[in-house]
Structure formats: C-alpha cells, structure tokens
Design a protein around this motif. Structure first.
Motif, short mmCIF file in Angstrom:
data_model
loop_
_atom_site.label_atom_id
_atom_site.label_comp_id
_atom_site.label_asym_id
_atom_site.label_seq_id
_atom_site.Cartn_x
_atom_site.Cartn_y
_atom_site.Cartn_z
N GLY A 97 0.83 -1.20 0.00
CA GLY A 97 0.00 0.00 0.00
C GLY A 97 0.87 1.25 0.00
O GLY A 97 1.87 1.32 0.71
N ASN A 98 0.48 2.21 -0.81
CA ASN A 98 1.28 3.42 -0.99
C ASN A 98 0.33 4.53 -1.43
O ASN A 98 -0.28 4.43 -2.48
CB ASN A 98 2.33 3.14 -2.07
CG ASN A 98 3.32 4.25 -2.23
OD1 ASN A 98 2.95 5.34 -2.65
ND2 ASN A 98 4.55 3.97 -1.92
N ARG A 99 0.18 5.56 -0.61
CA ARG A 99 -0.79 6.62 -0.93
C ARG A 99 -0.24 7.97 -0.52
O ARG A 99 0.29 8.14 0.58
CB ARG A 99 -2.10 6.35 -0.20
CG ARG A 99 -3.20 7.35 -0.39
CD ARG A 99 -3.75 7.37 -1.80
NE ARG A 99 -4.24 6.08 -2.19
CZ ARG A 99 -5.40 5.86 -2.76
NH1 ARG A 99 -6.21 6.86 -3.02
NH2 ARG A 99 -5.76 4.65 -3.10
N VAL A 100 -0.36 8.93 -1.41
CA VAL A 100 -0.03 10.32 -1.13
C VAL A 100 -1.35 11.07 -1.02
O VAL A 100 -2.19 10.99 -1.91
CB VAL A 100 0.85 10.92 -2.26
CG1 VAL A 100 1.09 12.40 -2.02
CG2 VAL A 100 2.16 10.16 -2.38
N GLY A 135 2.98 -5.58 7.85
CA GLY A 135 1.55 -5.26 7.82
C GLY A 135 1.22 -3.92 8.45
O GLY A 135 0.10 -3.42 8.30
N SER A 136 2.14 -3.33 9.17
CA SER A 136 1.92 -2.00 9.75
C SER A 136 2.12 -0.95 8.65
O SER A 136 2.50 -1.28 7.52
CB SER A 136 2.88 -1.76 10.91
OG SER A 136 4.20 -1.66 10.43
N ALA A 137 1.88 0.30 9.00
CA ALA A 137 2.04 1.37 8.02
C ALA A 137 2.83 2.52 8.65
O ALA A 137 2.87 2.67 9.87
CB ALA A 137 0.68 1.87 7.54
N THR A 138 3.43 3.33 7.80
CA THR A 138 4.19 4.50 8.23
C THR A 138 3.52 5.74 7.66
O THR A 138 3.08 5.75 6.51
CB THR A 138 5.65 4.40 7.73
OG1 THR A 138 6.24 3.22 8.29
CG2 THR A 138 6.46 5.62 8.11
N LEU A 139 3.45 6.79 8.48
CA LEU A 139 2.90 8.08 8.06
C LEU A 139 4.05 9.09 8.01
O LEU A 139 4.76 9.27 9.01
CB LEU A 139 1.84 8.55 9.05
CG LEU A 139 1.23 9.93 8.79
CD1 LEU A 139 0.44 9.94 7.48
CD2 LEU A 139 0.33 10.34 9.95
N SER A 140 4.24 9.71 6.87
CA SER A 140 5.32 10.67 6.68
C SER A 140 4.79 11.92 6.02
O SER A 140 3.76 11.89 5.34
CB SER A 140 6.41 10.08 5.78
OG SER A 140 6.83 8.83 6.23
N TYR A 141 5.51 13.02 6.20
CA TYR A 141 5.20 14.25 5.46
C TYR A 141 6.38 15.20 5.57
O TYR A 141 7.18 15.12 6.51
CB TYR A 141 3.91 14.90 5.97
CG TYR A 141 3.94 15.37 7.40
CD1 TYR A 141 4.26 16.69 7.73
CD2 TYR A 141 3.61 14.50 8.44
CE1 TYR A 141 4.27 17.12 9.06
CE2 TYR A 141 3.62 14.92 9.76
CZ TYR A 141 3.95 16.23 10.06
OH TYR A 141 3.96 16.66 11.36
N LYS A 142 6.49 16.06 4.60
CA LYS A 142 7.44 17.17 4.69
C LYS A 142 6.77 18.26 5.50
O LYS A 142 5.60 18.58 5.27
CB LYS A 142 7.79 17.71 3.31
CG LYS A 142 8.63 16.78 2.48
CD LYS A 142 8.97 17.44 1.16
CE LYS A 142 9.76 16.53 0.27
NZ LYS A 142 10.05 17.18 -1.03
N THR A 143 7.50 18.82 6.46
CA THR A 143 6.89 19.85 7.30
C THR A 143 6.61 21.10 6.47
O THR A 143 7.37 21.44 5.56
CB THR A 143 7.80 20.21 8.48
OG1 THR A 143 9.01 20.77 7.97
CG2 THR A 143 8.09 18.99 9.35
N PRO A 144 5.50 21.78 6.75
CA PRO A 144 5.19 22.99 5.99
C PRO A 144 6.30 24.04 6.03
O PRO A 144 6.57 24.69 5.02
CB PRO A 144 3.91 23.49 6.67
CG PRO A 144 3.23 22.21 7.10
CD PRO A 144 4.37 21.36 7.59
N ARG A 145 6.98 24.19 7.17
CA ARG A 145 8.10 25.15 7.22
C ARG A 145 9.17 24.78 6.22
O ARG A 145 9.75 25.64 5.57
CB ARG A 145 8.70 25.23 8.62
CG ARG A 145 8.06 26.31 9.46
CD ARG A 145 8.86 26.54 10.70
NE ARG A 145 8.32 25.71 11.76
CZ ARG A 145 8.27 26.05 13.03
NH1 ARG A 145 8.79 27.18 13.42
NH2 ARG A 145 7.74 25.26 13.92
#
Length: 180
Positions: A97-100, A135-145
């Motif tokens: 699974g891979n979602r943006v 089976g777990s998932a990771t949540l990532s994001y680039k910080t707005p700053r």
C-alpha cells in the motif's frame, strides 16, 4: 535536441529481447520483477531533513482512513490523492500500500497567496502512507516550514509564521491519525 523516436526504439529492442526468451526464462524474469516490486524500500523513509516520519502499529487501510478523519477534524481538506497500488494491481503487479494525500485549506491558501504567488505551487502539502512488510504502516510528510522555506526570502517572516501554524496543524493531524 529531443528525439521522440528514441523511447520507441528502446521499447522495440526490449520487445525483441523478450520475444527471444524461452517460456521458462520469461516466467523467471516475470517472477523476479514481481518480487522486486513486492518488497518495499523502507530504507527510503529513513530520517531526512524537513520530514516527519512516524511508525504506526495500524495497518495501511486503517491508517489511511484515520488520516482522512483527522484531516476533517482539524478543519482541513483532502485536496488530492494518488497512489500506484491500485493501478499496479490492475496490471497484475502486487506492491505494498502506498498513498499520497494532499491536504490544505482555503484560509491558508488566501494568506499564502497574499505573500507569494510562487509559494502556492507547494499546496496542497502531502502526507505519505506506506505499508510495511509486517503489515503495519508508516505516516510521513514534509513539514510545511520546510516546504515553504524557499519562498521566505521573497515573502518574508509572515510566510514563516503561516508555515509554523501549518506545522502545528499537520503535527496534530498526524498525532490524531496515529492514535490507537
């Protein structure tokens, strides 16, 4: 100089090569390709400047649903969604699974546009959910700053202030989505 036929030549060479393979060789090549797609590159999500990366015990589908609920609960909107998992499955390829998920709100868009038209190319800011081998998932994001930093020289400290508020909102969304 752009040579539009070059990709076609490479494709035709690949087709000729694949036609020259035996059925056994073709099956082995197909299995090797499928295996390479089935193993996620989790090392790519190692710590990097400007990123927030959160491991989760939730599975991919639950984390995705919880992220969307957290976005709504924090008065933001899901503006875009994209991911190769479904399209790959339609082609007979299984990948994790891979979602943006692009997230933003008009109130921030209006503020940022008043400071820098160019900075709005960065909206929506994206969360990235990836499925792990266990089976777990990771949540990532680039910080707005981090995302808006290149525009601060033209927009000034006011853009840094808006990005800092967005940092707080994105951290709250992530925390809510990750909560069990």
């Amino acid at each position: 100089m752009v040579r539009p036929l070059d990709p076609l030549r490479r494709l035709s060479t690949g087709l000729v090569f694949s036609l020259a393979l035996s059925a056994t060789q073709t099956a082995a090549l197909t299995a090797a390709l499928a295996a390479s797609f089935a193993t996620p590159a989790t090392a790519d999500l190692a710590a990097r400047e400007g990123w927030a990366i959160h491991a989760s015990t939730k599975d991919y589908k639950r984390l995705l649903a919880d992220l969307k609920a957290a976005v709504r609960a924090h008065n933001m909107g899901v503006v875009t969604e994209a991911g190769p998992t479904g399209a790959a499955a339609a082609r007979g390829i299984t990948i994790p699974g891979n979602r943006v998920v692009g997230v933003f709100a008009n109130t921030y868009a209006v503020e940022i546009l008043a400071l820098s038209t160019a900075a709005m190319i960065e909206a929506p800011i994206r969360f990235y959910i990836t499925e792990n081998p266990d089976g777990s998932a990771t949540l990532s994001y680039k910080t707005p700053r981090h995302v808006f930093a290149p525009y601060v020289p033209e927009a000034g400290a006011a853009l840094t202030a808006v990005a800092a508020r967005l940092d707080d909102v994105f951290a709250q969304i992530a925390a809510a989505a990750l909560q069990n």
